[in-house]
Design an enzyme around this catalytic site. Structure first.
Site, PDB file in Angstrom:
ATOM      1  N   PHE A 130       0.401  -1.877  -5.310  1.00 50.67           N
ATOM      2  CA  PHE A 130       0.552  -2.883  -4.589  1.00 50.67           C
ATOM      3  C   PHE A 130      -0.485  -3.843  -3.770  1.00 50.67           C
ATOM      4  O   PHE A 130      -2.071  -3.035  -3.270  1.00 50.67           O
ATOM      5  CB  PHE A 130       1.277  -1.841  -3.333  1.00 50.67           C
ATOM      6  CG  PHE A 130       1.788  -2.321  -2.232  1.00 50.67           C
ATOM      7  CD1 PHE A 130       2.844  -2.632  -1.582  1.00 50.67           C
ATOM      8  CD2 PHE A 130       0.432  -2.262  -0.890  1.00 50.67           C
ATOM      9  CE1 PHE A 130       3.266  -3.260  -1.042  1.00 50.67           C
ATOM     10  CE2 PHE A 130       1.488  -2.976   0.723  1.00 50.67           C
ATOM     11  CZ  PHE A 130       2.645  -3.290   0.050  1.00 50.67           C
ATOM     12  N   ASP A 215      -8.986  -5.520  -5.588  1.00 50.35           N
ATOM     13  CA  ASP A 215      -7.860  -5.086  -3.675  1.00 50.35           C
ATOM     14  C   ASP A 215      -8.651  -3.807  -3.682  1.00 50.35           C
ATOM     15  O   ASP A 215      -8.006  -2.453  -4.108  1.00 50.35           O
ATOM     16  CB  ASP A 215      -6.792  -5.242  -4.151  1.00 50.35           C
ATOM     17  CG  ASP A 215      -6.175  -5.072  -3.085  1.00 50.35           C
ATOM     18  OD1 ASP A 215      -6.646  -4.170  -1.670  1.00 50.35           O
ATOM     19  OD2 ASP A 215      -4.614  -5.095  -3.328  1.00 50.35           O
ATOM     20  N   LYS A 244      -7.633  -4.179   6.485  1.00 51.82           N
ATOM     21  CA  LYS A 244      -7.367  -2.802   6.706  1.00 51.82           C
ATOM     22  C   LYS A 244      -7.976  -2.155   7.617  1.00 51.82           C
ATOM     23  O   LYS A 244      -8.374  -2.371   8.869  1.00 51.82           O
ATOM     24  CB  LYS A 244      -6.494  -1.889   5.977  1.00 51.82           C
ATOM     25  CG  LYS A 244      -5.516  -1.555   5.331  1.00 51.82           C
ATOM     26  CD  LYS A 244      -4.962  -0.533   4.147  1.00 51.82           C
ATOM     27  CE  LYS A 244      -3.329  -0.848   3.731  1.00 51.82           C
ATOM     28  NZ  LYS A 244      -2.416  -0.405   4.589  1.00 51.82           N
TER      29      LYS A 244
END
Ligand SMILES: Cc1ncc(COP(=O)(O)O)c(C=O)c1O
Length: 389
Positions: A130, A215, A244
């Site tokens: 993702f 990532d 995040k």
């Protein structure tokens, strides 16, 4: 249905459905709903609230900065994003260049554009990975159910099984601009690759002149017990993407390039109005300062091990193992009942997430206390019993 849920249904687009809970305030790893009920928050805004809710360091930094200079755009220099870029490079341990944005998807969009600038046509990413939901990031995302409704996607991306060195070696060639990988696949349910996978990915990409983009949107900023998960694996990527936990609840992302990758974007080729906004940057600096000052990396590693061991020692028939690292933890289930486990946990006042049908994910604030971890472990057998089919 509570009053906020009714208003939500009337005014909000239906892309999230109607969430089951309306939260009104938080403190540390605890939140309270509109009826005043307290929950232990073991999801932390999906691995975002590194310092928990309402941490005084973030509150102070944000309040001070918004009262001083809240926003200027990138037409002018401001000090907070500059200091943040310098700090990130120091923590990453190498010279490089930083581009700030507002989310994880945007950080990956920037990396995607850098890959295009290499002049090579193709990108490799992992099945079930993702990387976000904007059109470029969605093209990188390897989850078919999220891709299909929006096809055709940005061309040039293909996917290989995660953790499979031979498949990666077979896929990467002289036309490969970049390989995008998560050090641990977060949304897929805290899936850890086999030992040596990231090192092999580094060797394969280096040998063929392709970029290795890691990532770390979910795994970065202390989540796994190191500042960045790739440091645990002992690899040096060309590009790292972050978001995040970086802003501790404020929206900020970063795309960091090293070596030649740092020079791929030229003036005018990319930008964002809000990216590197001084308020979000001040929050991020407060997050990094506090993680360092409070020894949270060691705390995360220790507490993560404690939770993992505690879950394993339960020996519950619904549990077939534990995955992840630090405070990114998956409880692996013998049945596809993660949604039922999540609901049972909510019933007893604990927030966790059904990442995929047979994996429950915990990504609590890094400031979770030992007592709160024990509270979870004490409640877990009852939660699992209640979810057993
Ligand atoms: C590894 C990873 N990359 C990218 C993203 C997308 O981040 P955002 O939701 O901030 O766009 C996520 C979000 O879950 C993620 O876990």
């Amino acid at each position: 249905m509570g009053s906020l849920a009714a208003r939500w249904q009337a005014a909000m687009m239906n892309n999230y459905g109607t969430p089951p809970l309306a939260l009104v305030r938080g403190h540390g790893a605890e939140v309270w709903d509109e009826d005043g009920r307290r929950y232990l928050d073991l999801l932390g805004g999906i691995a975002v609230n590194a310092l928990g809710h309402a941490h005084p360091a973030v509150v102070e930094a944000v309040s001070r900065q918004i009262a001083t200079l809240g926003h200027t755009s990138n037409l002018y220099i401001t000090e907070p994003p500059l200091a943040l870029a310098e700090r990130l490079l120091e923590l990453l341990g190498r010279p490089g260049r930083v581009l700030f944005c507002n989310s994880g998807a945007e950080a990956n969009e920037a990396a995607f554009k850098m890959a295009r600038r290499t002049g090579r046509p193709n990108i490799i990413a992992a099945e079930e990975a993702f990387h976000g939901r904007t059109m470029g990031a969605l093209a990188l995302t390897g989850q078919q159910s999220k891709r299909t409704p929006f096809e055709p996607l940005t061309p040039g991306v293909s996917h290989v099984p995660y953790g499979d060195v031979a498949a990666l070696a077979a896929a990467v060639d002289a036309d490969t601009a970049a390989v995008f990988l998560e050090p641990i696949m977060g949304e897929a349910g805290a899936v850890t690759p086999p030992e040596g996978y990231l090192r092999a990915a580094r060797e394969i990409t280096a040998a063929r002149g392709a970029l290795l983009v890691l990532d770390e949107v979910q795994t970065g900023i202390g989540r796994t017990g190191a500042w960045f998960a790739h440091q645990r694996a002992g690899v040096q990527p060309d590009v790292v993407t972050l978001a995040k936990g970086l802003g501790g609840g404020l929206p900020i992302g970063a795309c960091v390039g090293f070596g030649a990758a740092a020079e791929l974007l030229e003036p005018g080729q990319h930008g964002t109005t809000f990216g590197g906004n001084p308020v979000c940057a001040a929050a991020a600096l407060a997050v990094l300062d506090t993680i360092a000052a409070e020894g949270l990396l060691e705390h995360v590693a220790l507490l993560g091990k404690g939770i993992t061991t505690g879950v394993e020692e339960l020996g519950h028939p619904l549990v077939r193992g534990v995955d992840g690292a630090g405070l990114l933890i998956a409880i692996l289930l013998t049945e596809p009942v993660a949604a039922a486990v999540m609901e049972q946990a909510r019933e007893v006042g604990i927030l966790i997430n059904n990442a995929v049908p047979d994996r429950v994910r915990l990504a609590p604030p890094l400031v979770l206390t030992e007592a709160q971890a024990r509270e979870f472990l004490a409640a877990l057998p009852g939660i699992l019993d209640g979810a057993t089919p």
